[in-house]
Scaffold this motif. Structure first.
Motif, short mmCIF file in Angstrom:
data_model
loop_
_atom_site.label_atom_id
_atom_site.label_comp_id
_atom_site.label_asym_id
_atom_site.label_seq_id
_atom_site.Cartn_x
_atom_site.Cartn_y
_atom_site.Cartn_z
N ILE A 1 16.28 -34.13 -76.98
CA ILE A 1 16.40 -34.50 -75.57
C ILE A 1 17.75 -35.18 -75.34
O ILE A 1 18.11 -36.12 -76.04
N ALA A 2 18.48 -34.69 -74.33
CA ALA A 2 19.78 -35.29 -73.99
C ALA A 2 19.56 -36.70 -73.44
O ALA A 2 18.51 -37.00 -72.87
N LYS A 3 20.54 -37.55 -73.62
CA LYS A 3 20.47 -38.92 -73.07
C LYS A 3 21.48 -39.03 -71.93
O LYS A 3 22.61 -38.58 -72.05
N PRO A 4 21.07 -39.66 -70.81
CA PRO A 4 22.00 -39.76 -69.67
C PRO A 4 23.07 -40.82 -69.92
O PRO A 4 22.92 -41.68 -70.79
N ASP A 5 24.13 -40.78 -69.12
CA ASP A 5 25.15 -41.83 -69.17
C ASP A 5 24.69 -43.01 -68.33
O ASP A 5 23.95 -42.83 -67.36
N LYS A 6 25.16 -44.19 -68.70
CA LYS A 6 24.84 -45.38 -67.90
C LYS A 6 25.70 -45.31 -66.64
O LYS A 6 26.92 -45.23 -66.72
N MET A 7 25.05 -45.26 -65.51
CA MET A 7 25.77 -44.99 -64.25
C MET A 7 25.38 -45.99 -63.18
O MET A 7 24.25 -46.45 -63.12
N GLY A 8 26.31 -46.25 -62.28
CA GLY A 8 25.97 -46.92 -61.04
C GLY A 8 25.98 -48.43 -61.11
O GLY A 8 25.89 -49.04 -62.17
N SER A 9 26.06 -49.03 -59.91
CA SER A 9 26.17 -50.49 -59.81
C SER A 9 24.83 -51.17 -59.53
O SER A 9 24.77 -52.38 -59.37
N TYR A 10 23.74 -50.40 -59.46
CA TYR A 10 22.43 -51.02 -59.28
C TYR A 10 22.00 -51.69 -60.58
O TYR A 10 22.47 -51.32 -61.67
N ARG A 11 21.05 -52.61 -60.47
CA ARG A 11 20.49 -53.23 -61.68
C ARG A 11 19.70 -52.17 -62.45
O ARG A 11 19.00 -51.34 -61.85
N GLN A 12 19.77 -52.24 -63.77
CA GLN A 12 19.08 -51.28 -64.64
C GLN A 12 17.57 -51.27 -64.35
O GLN A 12 16.92 -50.24 -64.45
N GLU A 13 17.02 -52.46 -63.99
CA GLU A 13 15.57 -52.51 -63.74
C GLU A 13 15.19 -51.90 -62.39
O GLU A 13 14.01 -51.66 -62.12
N ASP A 14 16.17 -51.62 -61.53
CA ASP A 14 15.89 -50.99 -60.23
C ASP A 14 15.83 -49.47 -60.34
O ASP A 14 15.01 -48.83 -59.68
N VAL A 15 16.74 -48.89 -61.12
CA VAL A 15 16.81 -47.42 -61.22
C VAL A 15 17.62 -47.01 -62.43
O VAL A 15 18.57 -47.70 -62.83
N GLN B 1 2.25 -56.37 -57.97
CA GLN B 1 2.71 -56.93 -59.25
C GLN B 1 2.75 -55.87 -60.37
O GLN B 1 2.27 -56.09 -61.48
N VAL B 2 3.30 -54.72 -60.05
CA VAL B 2 3.44 -53.66 -61.07
C VAL B 2 4.93 -53.30 -61.18
O VAL B 2 5.68 -53.42 -60.22
N ASP B 3 5.30 -52.86 -62.38
CA ASP B 3 6.67 -52.43 -62.60
C ASP B 3 6.65 -50.91 -62.82
O ASP B 3 6.37 -50.44 -63.91
N ILE B 4 6.91 -50.17 -61.75
CA ILE B 4 6.83 -48.70 -61.80
C ILE B 4 8.18 -48.14 -62.24
O ILE B 4 9.21 -48.50 -61.67
N PRO B 5 8.22 -47.25 -63.24
CA PRO B 5 9.50 -46.65 -63.63
C PRO B 5 10.11 -45.87 -62.47
O PRO B 5 9.38 -45.23 -61.70
N HIS B 6 11.43 -45.95 -62.33
CA HIS B 6 12.12 -45.23 -61.25
C HIS B 6 13.40 -44.60 -61.79
O HIS B 6 14.26 -45.28 -62.34
N TYR B 7 13.48 -43.28 -61.62
CA TYR B 7 14.67 -42.52 -62.02
C TYR B 7 15.26 -41.85 -60.80
O TYR B 7 14.56 -41.57 -59.83
N SER B 8 16.56 -41.57 -60.88
CA SER B 8 17.20 -40.81 -59.82
C SER B 8 17.79 -39.54 -60.43
O SER B 8 18.52 -39.62 -61.43
N ILE B 9 17.44 -38.39 -59.86
CA ILE B 9 17.89 -37.11 -60.42
C ILE B 9 18.61 -36.28 -59.35
O ILE B 9 18.51 -36.56 -58.16
N SER B 10 19.28 -35.25 -59.81
CA SER B 10 20.01 -34.37 -58.90
C SER B 10 19.15 -33.18 -58.49
O SER B 10 18.42 -32.61 -59.30
N ILE B 11 19.27 -32.82 -57.21
CA ILE B 11 18.71 -31.55 -56.73
C ILE B 11 19.79 -30.94 -55.85
O ILE B 11 20.44 -31.64 -55.07
N ILE B 12 19.99 -29.64 -56.00
CA ILE B 12 21.09 -28.97 -55.30
C ILE B 12 20.54 -27.74 -54.58
O ILE B 12 19.82 -26.93 -55.18
N ARG B 13 20.88 -27.65 -53.29
CA ARG B 13 20.39 -26.51 -52.51
C ARG B 13 20.85 -25.20 -53.12
O ARG B 13 22.02 -25.02 -53.41
N GLY B 14 19.91 -24.29 -53.35
CA GLY B 14 20.26 -22.99 -53.92
C GLY B 14 20.30 -22.98 -55.44
O GLY B 14 20.37 -21.92 -56.06
N ARG B 15 20.24 -24.18 -56.05
CA ARG B 15 20.30 -24.23 -57.52
C ARG B 15 19.17 -25.05 -58.15
O ARG B 15 19.04 -25.11 -59.36
#
Length: 369
Positions: free
Chosen positions: A5-19, A122-136
């Protein structure tokens, strides 16, 4: 699944626990193209996901407008977040729930839903952000990664708003292809904050109102660019890519935005419950009312390509920030605040026309080159 499984790059200025962004960082590549050239390439067949627009740098006046809008609408947005979050919980339960927002407009909304569920239950739900592209389609590598991390995941997709419903279709198509190839049952149901297109069944509101994060680009989305799928610079089976604009850190309001809205949750509980009660009595089945408006606009203005019609406040804003607009239609019968639309249109000398026959507050039309 035997392949590593590929590992993503650490991206973005949000807190790691947010997304966690499931993306490949392509910041080293120069693929930004000015709007006119980009429009010409798109209209002559290059896919929009292979390049990026030059990031719009807002004027001080426009930034002030963002802050005023945030102040003005924070309560309304917080209510819509709570309404969506409660419906997601009712539909999926909290055990094994994984929020998957569609980058980038969905990302701050996914963070807010996660924050709401933490505040209320009082729950900590995992949250990921992924790409979706029209037509692909969506990024299958990202979904593989989520299932690798959470075997029993009940994935709930999240986006900011609907326009014509192109992403609703794309998600359904992607989930079907993924389910067929992986032998799983991934639910394509999309939840959004605002559904003016009437094309999803889980929404906070169907009003076409301004979600303040629609006003800006990366500086309200964790400094992450729009997502990219360009095999000239990316591996075939890797994550979709995006740029991380660290150089815009001084202008970044991403955390300010989600923090400001999250403080409203405790003050709007009564309104959230009242709105949920009202929704339960309503038929929330998608009627695709928005698409009917788009068909009328296409006929009325003789537009060849339906993709040139971008209805709703969020999509009209994107046309003004990222594309070459022909004109903006404004519905005088919908009294929603369109100050930022009028300001951007004036900045870019784009004509405004009053037009009533649509279920949206406004609609951007891209110029045919």
């Amino acid at each position: 699944m035997n392949k590593p499984i590929a590992k993503p790059d650490k991206m973005g200025s949000y807190r790691q626990e947010d997304v966690i962004f499931l993306l490949r960082d392509i910041s080293n590549y120069q693929i930004e193209i000015n709007s006119d050239e980009k429009e010409r390439l798109i209209q002559s067949g290059t896919h929009y996901s292979e390049m990026l627009p030059v990031e719009y740098q807002p004027t001080e006046e426009y930034l002030n407008l963002f802050h005023n809008t945030l102040e003005q609408y924070s309560k309304r947005v917080a209510i819509a977040v709570g309404v969506v979050a409660e419906q997601i919980m009712e539909r999926n339960g909290l055990e094994n729930l994984v929020l998957v927002s569609l980058a980038r407009a969905g990302t701050p909304i996914g963070i807010l839903i996660k924050r709401y569920l933490a505040f209320k239950y009082q729950v900590d739900i995992p949250h990921y952000s992924i790409s979706i592209i029209r037509g692909r389609g969506f990024d299958e590598t990202a979904i593989d990664y989520i299932y690798d991390q959470h075997e029993q995941a009940r994935i709930q997709f999240v986006d900011g708003w609907t326009g014509k419903g192109a992403i609703t279709f794309e998600l359904e198509k992607s989930c079907k292809a993924y389910n067929d190839s992986r032998g799983v049952i991934l639910d394509p149901t999309l939840s959004v904050l605002a559904d003016p297109g009437h094309c999803v069944s889980i929404y906070g509101t169907r009003d076409d109102f301004l979600i303040p994060s629609a006003c800006l680009n990366s500086t309200v989305s964790g400094l992450v660019s729009r997502t990219v799928l360009n095999h000239d610079i990316m591996d075939e089976n890797d994550f979709h890519g995006a740029k991380y604009y660290k150089e815009l850190a001084d202008a970044d309001v991403s955390n300010l935005y989600v923090d400001t809205l999250a403080t409203e949750f405790e003050h709007v509980q009564n309104e959230i419950m009242a709105e949920l009660g009202r929704l339960r009595k309503e038929d929330t089945t998608p009627s695709w009312k928005g698409m009917k408006s788009v068909e009328l606009i296409q006929e009325r203005f003789g537009i060849q390509n339906r993709n040139f019609i971008k209805p709703g406040v969020g999509e009209t804003t994107r046309v003004l920030l990222r594309r070459v607009p022909w004109k903006i239609l404004v519905n005088p019968e919908q009294s929603n605040d369109l100050t930022h639309i009028l300001m951007l249109a004036k900045e870019r000398n784009v004509p405004i026309e009053e037009y009533k026959d649509m279920s949206y507050s406004c609609c951007g039309i891209i110029k045919e080159l």
